[in-house]
Design an enzyme around this catalytic site. Structure first.
Site, PDB file in Angstrom:
ATOM      1  N   CYS A 268      49.783  51.350 -97.106  1.00  8.39           N
ATOM      2  CA  CYS A 268      49.987  52.515 -96.236  1.00  8.39           C
ATOM      3  C   CYS A 268      50.668  52.191 -94.910  1.00  8.39           C
ATOM      4  O   CYS A 268      51.729  52.739 -94.612  1.00  8.39           O
ATOM      5  CB  CYS A 268      48.658  53.199 -95.982  1.00  8.39           C
TER       6      CYS A 268
HETATM    7  C1  UGA Z   1      44.973  53.130 -93.833  1.00  9.85           C
HETATM    8  C2  UGA Z   1      44.338  54.081 -92.818  1.00  9.85           C
HETATM    9  O1  UGA Z   1      43.314  53.389 -92.079  1.00  9.85           O
HETATM   10  C3  UGA Z   1      43.738  55.308 -93.525  1.00  9.85           C
HETATM   11  O2  UGA Z   1      43.242  56.218 -92.546  1.00  9.85           O
HETATM   12  C4  UGA Z   1      44.844  55.991 -94.332  1.00  9.85           C
HETATM   13  O3  UGA Z   1      44.345  57.108 -95.060  1.00  9.85           O
HETATM   14  C5  UGA Z   1      45.415  54.993 -95.319  1.00  9.85           C
HETATM   15  O4  UGA Z   1      45.937  53.853 -94.599  1.00  9.85           O
HETATM   16  C6  UGA Z   1      46.517  55.693 -96.073  1.00  9.85           C
HETATM   17  O5  UGA Z   1      47.521  56.039 -95.459  1.00  9.85           O
HETATM   18  O6  UGA Z   1      46.321  56.012 -97.257  1.00  9.85           O
HETATM   19  P1  UGA Z   1      44.067  51.234 -95.504  1.00  9.85           P
HETATM   20  O7  UGA Z   1      45.509  50.955 -95.808  1.00  9.85           O
HETATM   21  O8  UGA Z   1      43.101  51.363 -96.630  1.00  9.85           O
HETATM   22  O9  UGA Z   1      43.943  52.614 -94.670  1.00  9.85           O
HETATM   23  O10 UGA Z   1      43.597  50.036 -94.581  1.00  9.85           O
HETATM   24  P2  UGA Z   1      42.985  49.821 -93.122  1.00  9.85           P
HETATM   25  O11 UGA Z   1      41.521  49.614 -93.224  1.00  9.85           O
HETATM   26  O12 UGA Z   1      43.467  50.850 -92.181  1.00  9.85           O
HETATM   27  O13 UGA Z   1      43.661  48.401 -92.748  1.00  9.85           O
HETATM   28  C7  UGA Z   1      45.085  48.260 -92.677  1.00  9.85           C
HETATM   29  C8  UGA Z   1      45.465  46.853 -92.285  1.00  9.85           C
HETATM   30  O14 UGA Z   1      45.217  46.630 -90.906  1.00  9.85           O
HETATM   31  C9  UGA Z   1      44.729  45.741 -93.036  1.00  9.85           C
HETATM   32  O15 UGA Z   1      45.645  44.744 -93.424  1.00  9.85           O
HETATM   33  C10 UGA Z   1      43.747  45.201 -92.011  1.00  9.85           C
HETATM   34  O16 UGA Z   1      43.413  43.853 -92.221  1.00  9.85           O
HETATM   35  C11 UGA Z   1      44.538  45.399 -90.717  1.00  9.85           C
HETATM   36  N1  UGA Z   1      43.681  45.491 -89.528  1.00  9.85           N
HETATM   37  C12 UGA Z   1      42.862  46.551 -89.358  1.00  9.85           C
HETATM   38  C13 UGA Z   1      43.724  44.479 -88.564  1.00  9.85           C
HETATM   39  O17 UGA Z   1      44.482  43.500 -88.694  1.00  9.85           O
HETATM   40  N2  UGA Z   1      42.928  44.589 -87.466  1.00  9.85           N
HETATM   41  C14 UGA Z   1      42.099  45.639 -87.270  1.00  9.85           C
HETATM   42  O18 UGA Z   1      41.406  45.678 -86.222  1.00  9.85           O
HETATM   43  C15 UGA Z   1      42.054  46.651 -88.245  1.00  9.85           C
END
Ligand code: UGA
Length: 430
Positions: A268
């Site tokens: 995403c």
């Molecule tokens: C993300 C959004 O959080 C959702 O709200 C959205 O619905 C979804 O995309 C989508 O568009 O369908 P997701 O891709 O499942 O969800 O993952 P996240 O939990 O948001 O993490 C994304 C990335 O950011 C991961 O690689 C994670 O490791 C990284 N991240 C997250 C960090 O490096 N640091 C953080 O503090 C948080």
């Protein structure tokens, strides 16, 4: 209500199962016969915590699945949850969505009552009105605003907690331009609106489409900003995690998505930030901040590799990579930071041994030639250095396993391993 959902990926299946749980009669339409058969027999076609129980309870009963679009005629509203992957130059590829819309329109041609079609897929502002509505009108012979109503209802579910996120969302967004569509959406979500403390945002269709991109672009940029601050912290010997904890105490900033490290991946953030950049450029605006967010994200894996090289030359050496999934709790490796890390190690002539508790098979498709260990301890055994890419809890519990390393250099891209005696520890941002 009778609800149909086109597309049974993690969004479509989760929403379908949750709406069945709220008492609606739900039909999933998907071209994949395996997915349809699974749902019909009460088995979840994808892994999401809590989903298996819901599909077991309602699959084949209140939750049906079919490959036949004709089923939509028996329903009051159809949600489109089809993928909009990255196409040329970062733009979204609407091929799958358009094919689904055409089939849906053809099926609706012989429905007498008005129908509401809700776009849940992530699409650039204007897509629902300028692409989806005209295609539907052409294929169905119906008239938008009269017997055909389109709407946008973006989804904010995260992989790995999609069911919990659906039941307890921060916000629900309805983008509509007719009262008919808005009222039907209110009916579908009535149980959720009554139970949860979610804010209901009722807005225009384009605004709703943009809200999804704004959300993901903001969060991705927030992580890139904290990564950049972390990189500065590292230069000054400052602990970026302590700094981030203090930052998060400011209500205006908020504590979540402040974990610095090797960056963001998944299906995403990278896709949506790229699509928003492409859409902005197409409209004549150069989105400098978003471009910088991508640049910082692309650099983090390189920084991880550079840090390893300050301790050893990986050429010809066995180097362990711990974590392949794009985040913990999933086997999804799409755009995982592990990909550039493995590529960078191979470019430097290292022999890569990788470990992930669940994502090995998915990564094997991408890198069939590297070694995959059965456990983190096996990966560390004899390794000259390890790069920690995903913050799986089990890596925090590793202890004696480091003693078996040939050269115990640990470069931690997620701050999951404890500094301890006997290892040379390098945090990426602290
Ligand atoms: C993300 C959004 O959080 C959702 O709200 C959205 O619905 C979804 O995309 C989508 O568009 O369908 P997701 O891709 O499942 O969800 O993952 P996240 O939990 O948001 O993490 C994304 C990335 O950011 C991961 O690689 C994670 O490791 C990284 N991240 C997250 C960090 O490096 N640091 C953080 O503090 C948080």
């Amino acid at each position: 209500m009778n609800v149909s959902i086109v597309g049974s990926g993690y969004v479509g299946t989760t929403v379908a199962a949750c709406l069945a749980d709220y008492g609606h009669e739900v039909t999933n339409v998907d071209i994949d016969e395996g997915v349809v058969a699974a749902i019909e027999s009460g088995e979840a076609p994808i892994h999401e915590p809590g989903l298996a129980d819901l599909v077991a309870e309602y699959g084949g009963e209140r939750l049906r699945a079919t490959t036949d679009y004709a089923a939509v005629r028996e329903t009051d509203v159809t949600f489109l949850a089809l993928p909009t992957p990255t196409g040329d130059d970062g733009r979204i590829d609407l091929g799958v969505l358009k094919a689904g819309v055409r089939s849906l329109g053809e099926a609706l041609a012989s429905k007498d009552d008005p129908h509401v079609v809700v776009v849940k897929s992530t699409v650039v502002p204007g897509t629902t009105e300028e692409t989806v509505a005209p295609l539907l009108a052409e294929a169905s012979g119906k008239t938008p605003g009269e017997d055909l109503h389109v709407a946008a209802n973006p989804e904010f579910l995260r992989e790995g907690s999609a069911v919990a996120d659906f039941r307890d969302p921060d916000k629900i967004v309805f983008g509509t331009d007719t009262d008919f569509a808005r009222d039907r959406l209110r009916e579908v979500f009535e149980p959720l609106l009554a139970d949860a403390d979610a804010a209901l945002v009722e807005t225009g269709i384009r605004e709703a489409e943009m809200m999804k991109y704004a959300n993901n672009a903001f969060l991705a940029s927030k992580v890139s900003l904290v990564n950049e601050l972390g990189n500065v912290c590292k230069e000054y010997g400052v602990d970026a995690y302590e700094v981030a904890d203090a930052l998060g105490l400011d209500d205006r900033i908020g504590a979540r998505f402040l974990r610095s490290g090797v960056g963001w991946g998944g299906s995403c953030f990278p896709k949506d930030v790229a699509a928003l950049i492409a859409a902005a450029r197409d409209a004549g605006y150069d989105p400098a901040m978003l471009e910088a967010a991508v640049e910082v994200n692309d650099e983090q894996p390189e920084r991880l590799l550079d840090l390893l090289e300050t301790h050893l030359d990986p050429a010809g050496k066995r180097v362990a990579v711990l974590g392949l999934a794009f985040k913990p709790g999933t086997d999804d490796v799409r755009n995982s930071r592990a990909i550039p890390v493995v590529e960078g190690l191979r470019e430097r002539g290292a022999e890569v041994v990788a470990y992930d508790p669940v994502a090995t098979e998915n990564m094997r498709e991408r890198f069939p030639d590297i070694e995959y260990a059965r456990s983190a301890a096996d990966a560390l055994d004899g390794a000259h250095g390890t790069l920690v890419v995903t913050d799986w809890d089990e890596f925090a519990a590793l202890d004696d396993a480091f003693d078996a390393m040939a050269d115990p250099v640990v470069v931690d891209g997620r701050r999951i391993v404890e500094r301890r005696e006997g290892i040379t520890y390098e945090g990426l941002t602290w």
